[in-house]
Write a protein that holds these residues in place. Structure first.
Motif, PDB file in Angstrom:
ATOM      1  N   ALA A 125       0.776  -1.201  -0.112  1.00  0.00           N
ATOM      2  CA  ALA A 125      -0.078  -0.030   0.025  1.00  0.00           C
ATOM      3  C   ALA A 125       0.892   1.333   0.109  1.00  0.00           C
ATOM      4  O   ALA A 125       0.608   2.151  -0.875  1.00  0.00           O
ATOM      5  CB  ALA A 125      -0.878   0.019   1.377  1.00  0.00           C
ATOM      6  N   PHE A 151      -7.377  -3.284   0.970  1.00  0.00           N
ATOM      7  CA  PHE A 151      -8.337  -3.972   1.053  1.00  0.00           C
ATOM      8  C   PHE A 151      -9.685  -4.110   0.530  1.00  0.00           C
ATOM      9  O   PHE A 151     -10.643  -5.031   0.430  1.00  0.00           O
ATOM     10  CB  PHE A 151      -8.581  -4.559   2.524  1.00  0.00           C
ATOM     11  CG  PHE A 151      -7.254  -5.101   3.448  1.00  0.00           C
ATOM     12  CD1 PHE A 151      -7.112  -6.002   3.094  1.00  0.00           C
ATOM     13  CD2 PHE A 151      -6.843  -4.278   4.263  1.00  0.00           C
ATOM     14  CE1 PHE A 151      -5.816  -6.976   3.468  1.00  0.00           C
ATOM     15  CE2 PHE A 151      -5.559  -4.780   4.993  1.00  0.00           C
ATOM     16  CZ  PHE A 151      -5.054  -5.940   4.886  1.00  0.00           C
ATOM     17  N   ARG A 152      -9.916  -2.834   0.077  1.00  0.00           N
ATOM     18  CA  ARG A 152     -11.217  -2.400  -1.008  1.00  0.00           C
ATOM     19  C   ARG A 152     -10.920  -3.348  -1.955  1.00  0.00           C
ATOM     20  O   ARG A 152     -12.029  -3.799  -2.860  1.00  0.00           O
ATOM     21  CB  ARG A 152     -11.213  -1.003  -1.200  1.00  0.00           C
ATOM     22  CG  ARG A 152     -12.492  -0.611  -0.388  1.00  0.00           C
ATOM     23  CD  ARG A 152     -12.932   0.796  -0.993  1.00  0.00           C
ATOM     24  NE  ARG A 152     -12.108   1.575  -1.824  1.00  0.00           N
ATOM     25  CZ  ARG A 152     -11.619   2.683  -1.071  1.00  0.00           C
ATOM     26  NH1 ARG A 152     -11.569   2.559   0.207  1.00  0.00           N
ATOM     27  NH2 ARG A 152     -10.767   3.446  -1.604  1.00  0.00           N
ATOM     28  N   HIS A 153      -9.638  -3.454  -2.702  1.00  0.00           N
ATOM     29  CA  HIS A 153      -9.574  -3.992  -4.034  1.00  0.00           C
ATOM     30  C   HIS A 153      -9.133  -5.630  -3.744  1.00  0.00           C
ATOM     31  O   HIS A 153      -9.679  -6.146  -4.657  1.00  0.00           O
ATOM     32  CB  HIS A 153      -8.303  -3.468  -4.643  1.00  0.00           C
ATOM     33  CG  HIS A 153      -8.714  -1.911  -5.011  1.00  0.00           C
ATOM     34  ND1 HIS A 153      -9.573  -1.933  -6.524  1.00  0.00           N
ATOM     35  CD2 HIS A 153      -8.267  -0.652  -4.702  1.00  0.00           C
ATOM     36  CE1 HIS A 153      -9.941  -0.321  -6.477  1.00  0.00           C
ATOM     37  NE2 HIS A 153      -8.983   0.105  -5.486  1.00  0.00           N
ATOM     38  N   THR A 189      -3.760   3.815   1.094  1.00  0.00           N
ATOM     39  CA  THR A 189      -3.883   3.361   2.409  1.00  0.00           C
ATOM     40  C   THR A 189      -4.150   1.776   2.341  1.00  0.00           C
ATOM     41  O   THR A 189      -4.565   1.277   1.448  1.00  0.00           O
ATOM     42  CB  THR A 189      -4.987   4.039   3.022  1.00  0.00           C
ATOM     43  OG1 THR A 189      -6.201   3.624   2.455  1.00  0.00           O
ATOM     44  CG2 THR A 189      -4.679   5.448   3.212  1.00  0.00           C
ATOM     45  N   LYS A 190      -3.804   1.130   3.544  1.00  0.00           N
ATOM     46  CA  LYS A 190      -4.203  -0.143   3.849  1.00  0.00           C
ATOM     47  C   LYS A 190      -5.721  -0.630   3.535  1.00  0.00           C
ATOM     48  O   LYS A 190      -5.851  -1.394   2.992  1.00  0.00           O
ATOM     49  CB  LYS A 190      -3.792  -0.732   5.047  1.00  0.00           C
ATOM     50  CG  LYS A 190      -2.486  -1.277   5.025  1.00  0.00           C
ATOM     51  CD  LYS A 190      -2.004  -1.763   6.483  1.00  0.00           C
ATOM     52  CE  LYS A 190      -2.786  -2.979   6.925  1.00  0.00           C
ATOM     53  NZ  LYS A 190      -2.152  -3.249   8.538  1.00  0.00           N
ATOM     54  N   SER A 191      -6.540   0.273   3.996  1.00  0.00           N
ATOM     55  CA  SER A 191      -7.978   0.046   3.826  1.00  0.00           C
ATOM     56  C   SER A 191      -8.178   0.393   2.157  1.00  0.00           C
ATOM     57  O   SER A 191      -9.053  -0.570   1.817  1.00  0.00           O
ATOM     58  CB  SER A 191      -9.084   1.116   4.464  1.00  0.00           C
ATOM     59  OG  SER A 191      -8.685   2.627   3.879  1.00  0.00           O
ATOM     60  N   THR A 192      -7.419   0.911   1.349  1.00  0.00           N
ATOM     61  CA  THR A 192      -7.598   1.013  -0.030  1.00  0.00           C
ATOM     62  C   THR A 192      -7.416  -0.484  -0.558  1.00  0.00           C
ATOM     63  O   THR A 192      -8.062  -0.937  -1.438  1.00  0.00           O
ATOM     64  CB  THR A 192      -6.859   2.005  -0.670  1.00  0.00           C
ATOM     65  OG1 THR A 192      -7.534   3.596  -0.227  1.00  0.00           O
ATOM     66  CG2 THR A 192      -7.191   1.957  -2.119  1.00  0.00           C
ATOM     67  N   ASP A 229      -6.298 -10.365   0.253  1.00  0.00           N
ATOM     68  CA  ASP A 229      -5.027 -10.273   0.567  1.00  0.00           C
ATOM     69  C   ASP A 229      -3.931 -10.334  -0.672  1.00  0.00           C
ATOM     70  O   ASP A 229      -4.451 -10.285  -1.580  1.00  0.00           O
ATOM     71  CB  ASP A 229      -5.054 -11.759   1.543  1.00  0.00           C
ATOM     72  CG  ASP A 229      -5.438 -12.831   0.484  1.00  0.00           C
ATOM     73  OD1 ASP A 229      -4.895 -13.116  -0.688  1.00  0.00           O
ATOM     74  OD2 ASP A 229      -6.109 -13.645   0.824  1.00  0.00           O
TER      75      ASP A 229
END
Length: 193
Positions: free
Chosen positions: A37, A48-50, A43-46, A53
């Protein structure tokens, strides 16, 4: 990399490119989602949106590729030979391979060379593509041994075509490279007797 500037990758593409570079530099196991990321500038949340893992980063395109190869084979004219049907599959799959895939080629090879896990994954991917094409050919009524052989030649042609496409600097599409490779392989089979 001159002439590549026109294409601007989105977040998803940046994540994939960042990941393969990090896999090549540090190995697959040592690379974290946070590093990927960070390198991609998201961001890490971005992340995980895609992708659920880091493993999914690499298989993301594979199901789509299997489907396109199969659809192309299924849609080939009824009178098409097994290899003509495979050529139709290669053409259909190639039409969805854009600048992202081209840029990924050499970087992905470097990542695979650096990681046993990725080598195993790459081998499984090859098997998956071949079995998808075999099933599509069998559905056309092609006998199993012929379907297997045509599908294996199709996978080889796709890989060789992709290699030569990512090595060229021109504005060509993948399709002519893959079809030229298929022709070469078909010609080579004449020397197997």
């Amino acid at each position: 990399m001159a002439g590549m500037a026109r294409w601007q990758p989105g977040a998803r593409e940046r994540l994939v490119l960042a990941a393969v570079d990090l896999f090549a530099e540090h190995g697959y196991d040592a690379t974290t989602v946070a590093q990927i990321a960070d390198r991609a500038g998201v961001t890490k949340s971005t992340f995980f949106r895609h992708f659920p893992d880091k493993r999914e980063l690499l298989v993301a395109g594979q199901d789509a590729l299997s489907s396109l190869l199969s659809e192309g084979i299924t849609e080939a004219p009824e009178e098409a030979t097994p290899l003509e049907a495979v050529a139709a599959g290669l053409t259909k799959a190639s039409s969805f391979m854009g600048p992202m895939n081209r840029e990924l080629g050499p970087r992905l090879r470097a990542a695979i060379a650096a990681s046993t896990e990725l080598q195993e994954r790459d081998a499984l991917k090859t098997v998956g593509l071949a079995s998808a094409m075999t099933a599509a050919l069998r559905a056309r009524g092609v006998p199993t041994p012929v379907a297997h052989l045509a599908a294996e030649l199709g996978v080889l042609a796709f890989k060789q075509g992709y290699e030569s496409w990512t090595a060229t600097e021109d504005d060509s599409d993948l399709a002519p490279h893959a079809l030229a490779a298929l022709n070469d392989l078909q010609a080579a089979t004449a020397h197997l007797r």
